[in-house]
Scaffold this motif. Structure first.
Motif, PDB file in Angstrom:
ATOM      1  N   UNK A 160     -12.347  75.284   8.099  1.00 45.66           N
ATOM      2  CA  UNK A 160     -13.430  75.221   7.125  1.00 45.66           C
ATOM      3  C   UNK A 160     -12.912  75.091   5.709  1.00 45.66           C
ATOM      4  N   UNK A 161     -13.792  75.347   4.740  1.00 45.64           N
ATOM      5  CA  UNK A 161     -13.398  75.180   3.347  1.00 45.64           C
ATOM      6  C   UNK A 161     -12.235  76.052   2.946  1.00 45.64           C
ATOM      7  N   UNK A 162     -12.352  77.365   3.125  1.00 45.93           N
ATOM      8  CA  UNK A 162     -11.271  78.282   2.761  1.00 45.93           C
ATOM      9  C   UNK A 162     -10.065  78.081   3.669  1.00 45.93           C
ATOM     10  N   UNK A 163     -10.314  77.917   4.969  1.00 48.97           N
ATOM     11  CA  UNK A 163      -9.219  77.807   5.930  1.00 48.97           C
ATOM     12  C   UNK A 163      -8.304  76.626   5.697  1.00 48.97           C
ATOM     13  N   UNK A 164      -8.876  75.462   5.369  1.00 47.02           N
ATOM     14  CA  UNK A 164      -8.039  74.279   5.139  1.00 47.02           C
ATOM     15  C   UNK A 164      -7.152  74.459   3.905  1.00 47.02           C
ATOM     16  N   UNK A 165      -7.682  75.131   2.879  1.00 46.05           N
ATOM     17  CA  UNK A 165      -6.843  75.422   1.711  1.00 46.05           C
ATOM     18  C   UNK A 165      -5.803  76.488   2.043  1.00 46.05           C
ATOM     19  N   UNK A 166      -6.186  77.481   2.847  1.00 47.73           N
ATOM     20  CA  UNK A 166      -5.273  78.577   3.170  1.00 47.73           C
ATOM     21  C   UNK A 166      -4.032  78.073   3.892  1.00 47.73           C
ATOM     22  N   UNK A 286       0.978  68.263  -7.718  1.00 48.39           N
ATOM     23  CA  UNK A 286       2.320  68.208  -7.128  1.00 48.39           C
ATOM     24  C   UNK A 286       2.296  67.716  -5.683  1.00 48.39           C
ATOM     25  N   UNK A 287       1.103  67.477  -5.144  1.00 52.02           N
ATOM     26  CA  UNK A 287       0.979  66.973  -3.788  1.00 52.02           C
ATOM     27  C   UNK A 287       1.124  68.031  -2.707  1.00 52.02           C
ATOM     28  N   UNK A 288       1.051  69.309  -3.075  1.00 47.51           N
ATOM     29  CA  UNK A 288       1.215  70.379  -2.091  1.00 47.51           C
ATOM     30  C   UNK A 288      -0.103  70.760  -1.417  1.00 47.51           C
ATOM     31  N   UNK A 289      -1.212  70.468  -2.076  1.00 46.70           N
ATOM     32  CA  UNK A 289      -2.530  70.829  -1.565  1.00 46.70           C
ATOM     33  C   UNK A 289      -3.491  69.672  -1.808  1.00 46.70           C
ATOM     34  N   UNK A 290      -4.383  69.446  -0.849  1.00 42.27           N
ATOM     35  CA  UNK A 290      -5.427  68.436  -1.014  1.00 42.27           C
ATOM     36  C   UNK A 290      -6.720  68.967  -0.400  1.00 42.27           C
ATOM     37  N   UNK A 291      -7.865  68.631  -0.983  1.00 46.24           N
ATOM     38  CA  UNK A 291      -9.133  69.082  -0.401  1.00 46.24           C
ATOM     39  C   UNK A 291      -9.473  68.269   0.845  1.00 46.24           C
ATOM     40  N   UNK A 292     -10.126  68.916   1.783  1.00 44.18           N
ATOM     41  CA  UNK A 292     -10.627  68.250   2.984  1.00 44.18           C
ATOM     42  C   UNK A 292     -12.150  68.236   2.886  1.00 44.18           C
ATOM     43  N   UNK A 293     -12.730  67.051   2.972  1.00 49.81           N
ATOM     44  CA  UNK A 293     -14.179  66.901   2.808  1.00 49.81           C
ATOM     45  C   UNK A 293     -14.804  66.461   4.120  1.00 49.81           C
ATOM     46  N   UNK A 294     -15.811  67.203   4.537  1.00 51.67           N
ATOM     47  CA  UNK A 294     -16.530  66.883   5.768  1.00 51.67           C
ATOM     48  C   UNK A 294     -17.538  65.768   5.526  1.00 51.67           C
ATOM     49  N   UNK A 295     -18.457  66.000   4.605  1.00 53.71           N
ATOM     50  CA  UNK A 295     -19.493  65.007   4.306  1.00 53.71           C
ATOM     51  C   UNK A 295     -20.135  65.322   2.966  1.00 53.71           C
ATOM     52  N   UNK A 296     -20.896  64.345   2.441  1.00 53.23           N
ATOM     53  CA  UNK A 296     -21.548  64.495   1.141  1.00 53.23           C
ATOM     54  C   UNK A 296     -23.051  64.291   1.267  1.00 53.23           C
ATOM     55  N   UNK A 297     -23.785  64.964   0.377  1.00 56.54           N
ATOM     56  CA  UNK A 297     -25.239  64.838   0.292  1.00 56.54           C
ATOM     57  C   UNK A 297     -25.617  64.614  -1.163  1.00 56.54           C
ATOM     58  N   UNK A 298     -26.796  64.025  -1.389  1.00 60.82           N
ATOM     59  CA  UNK A 298     -27.306  63.865  -2.745  1.00 60.82           C
ATOM     60  C   UNK A 298     -28.004  65.151  -3.180  1.00 60.82           C
ATOM     61  N   UNK A 299     -28.369  65.231  -4.451  1.00 63.79           N
ATOM     62  CA  UNK A 299     -29.030  66.426  -4.970  1.00 63.79           C
ATOM     63  C   UNK A 299     -30.348  66.688  -4.237  1.00 63.79           C
ATOM     64  N   UNK A 313     -19.951  74.543  11.482  1.00 67.32           N
ATOM     65  CA  UNK A 313     -19.014  73.643  12.151  1.00 67.32           C
ATOM     66  C   UNK A 313     -18.392  72.605  11.210  1.00 67.32           C
ATOM     67  N   UNK A 314     -18.542  72.800   9.902  1.00 67.02           N
ATOM     68  CA  UNK A 314     -18.010  71.796   8.979  1.00 67.02           C
ATOM     69  C   UNK A 314     -16.490  71.782   9.005  1.00 67.02           C
ATOM     70  N   UNK A 315     -15.926  70.597   8.901  1.00 69.21           N
ATOM     71  CA  UNK A 315     -14.479  70.412   8.847  1.00 69.21           C
ATOM     72  C   UNK A 315     -14.105  70.218   7.385  1.00 69.21           C
ATOM     73  N   UNK A 316     -13.756  71.300   6.722  1.00 70.38           N
ATOM     74  CA  UNK A 316     -13.514  71.233   5.292  1.00 70.38           C
ATOM     75  C   UNK A 316     -14.807  71.491   4.531  1.00 70.38           C
ATOM     76  N   UNK A 317     -14.971  70.819   3.405  1.00 78.87           N
ATOM     77  CA  UNK A 317     -16.048  71.129   2.476  1.00 78.87           C
ATOM     78  C   UNK A 317     -17.252  70.188   2.617  1.00 78.87           C
ATOM     79  N   UNK A 318     -18.429  70.752   2.312  1.00 80.61           N
ATOM     80  CA  UNK A 318     -19.671  70.001   2.237  1.00 80.61           C
ATOM     81  C   UNK A 318     -19.995  69.797   0.759  1.00 80.61           C
ATOM     82  N   UNK A 319     -20.110  68.532   0.348  1.00 83.14           N
ATOM     83  CA  UNK A 319     -20.212  68.169  -1.075  1.00 83.14           C
ATOM     84  C   UNK A 319     -21.629  67.768  -1.443  1.00 83.14           C
ATOM     85  N   UNK A 320     -22.030  68.113  -2.667  1.00 82.45           N
ATOM     86  CA  UNK A 320     -23.283  67.643  -3.253  1.00 82.45           C
ATOM     87  C   UNK A 320     -22.918  66.692  -4.394  1.00 82.45           C
TER      88      UNK A 320
END
Length: 322
Positions: A160-166, A286-299, A313-320
């Motif tokens: 998930x969001x925290x887990x992929x960064x962790x 520095x290329x050590x961390x990158x965000x993982x994005x599941x999907x995006x939605x509009x406002x 069940x999101x794989x990474x982050x859900x973006x607005x």
């Protein structure tokens, strides 16, 4: 300006897209045109009012903060007279969870200390995935876990969001990382650099024979007895998020679990911190961390985004995207 308004606790159906007055910055504030935001567990607590203890902070009878949204990436549109860190045109990102939220809107006014310059190798959409989830992982691993190079770290709920960064942050500190995920997330965990990946649907962690210096309980609801067995003699368990039952279990049992040996058990709440945002900016550039994005939605699709996030069940982050 357009904004999502939350006037009462409840389901995502209570959220409404409305026209509200564009805010004006005070002398220490910055007006930011928001390009993107994202959903975190804290946003869902603010929406639902659960667990009920959270209402002591978010409002007893109704949401104290009518415009939700903690993570934000955008462009500075105006600055107050005493602002020194930013100027009009700067590309910034920030965590607004300690300053009234408000990121699910076209504009937001915030104290300059809640922002940092956006990583130059990320788009606004990517940068909006970072603030709250990444600093939660950073504070859990660095501050609570005290991870050092060569130590072994188990991350339960690493997709998930925290887990992929962790996973990535622990690797950046030189740890040997074991990620626990579902079958469909095995490839994601490996792509993020996990040294070992466990499929919790196939591998019963109760029978696992390795021990760890740090265990992050990002999701799932294993018993404290199981985590205690998996910790080394001076190991640390940190509850980060996920099921409320796991949080209460940790809060209730941590004292006597910690007193019964050298193993420590703790839960913590992430705090917005400008220095930590800068640290994440450096990790990312520095290329050590990158965000993982599941999907995006509009406002206008924020209620739908919450319904998807609620499934867990999101794989990474859900973006607005705004």
């Amino acid at each position: 300006m357009k904004a999502i308004i939350s006037e009462r606790y409840g389901s995502p159906d209570t959220l409404k897209l409305s026209e509200v007055t564009t805010p004006t910055p005070k002398e220490n504030q910055v007006l930011v045109r928001v390009h993107a935001s994202s959903i975190n567990f804290g946003n869902f607590v603010l929406l639902s009012g659960k667990p009920r203890l959270a209402r002591l902070v978010f409002g007893l009878m109704k949401p104290k903060f009518p415009i939700p949204g903690g993570d934000m990436a955008g462009i500075v549109e105006a600055v107050g007279a005493k602002v020194t860190q930013f100027q009009v045109g700067d590309e910034v990102f920030g965590d607004l969870s300690s300053s009234g939220f408000g990121a699910f809107a076209e504009y937001v006014v915030v104290d300059e200390k809640t922002l940092a310059l956006k990583p130059n190798n990320l788009s606004f959409t990517e940068a909006a995935a970072v603030p709250m989830a990444a600093t939660t992982a950073l504070q859990a691993i660095r501050d609570k876990g005290g991870v050092k190079a060569g130590q072994k770290v188990l991350i339960y709920g690493a997709s998930g969001g925290v887990g992929t960064f962790a996973v990535q942050i622990a690797k950046a500190f030189g740890a040997e990382v074991t990620a626990v995920v579902s079958t469909r997330n095995i490839d994601i965990a490996r792509s993020l650099g996990a040294d070992h990946v466990m499929d919790y649907k196939k591998d019963d962690i109760k029978n696992h024979d390795q021990t760890y210096d740090l265990i992050l309980g990002v999701n799932g609801c294993q018993s404290m007895r199981t985590y205690k067995r998996l910790l080394k003699e001076n190991g640390i368990f940190v509850h980060v998020g996920g099921e409320s039952s796991q949080m209460y279990q940790t809060m209730i049992q941590r004292s006597w679990l910690s007193m019964s040996g050298k193993k420590k058990f703790m839960t913590f709440l992430q705090r917005a911190n400008q220095n930590d945002l800068v640290s994440m900016k450096e990790f990312i550039e520095d290329g050590k961390v990158k965000p993982v994005i599941d999907r995006s939605y509009s406002l206008s699709e924020v209620p739908e985004a919450f319904r998807y996030f609620e499934k867990g069940h999101s794989q990474g982050k859900v973006i607005i995207e705004i």
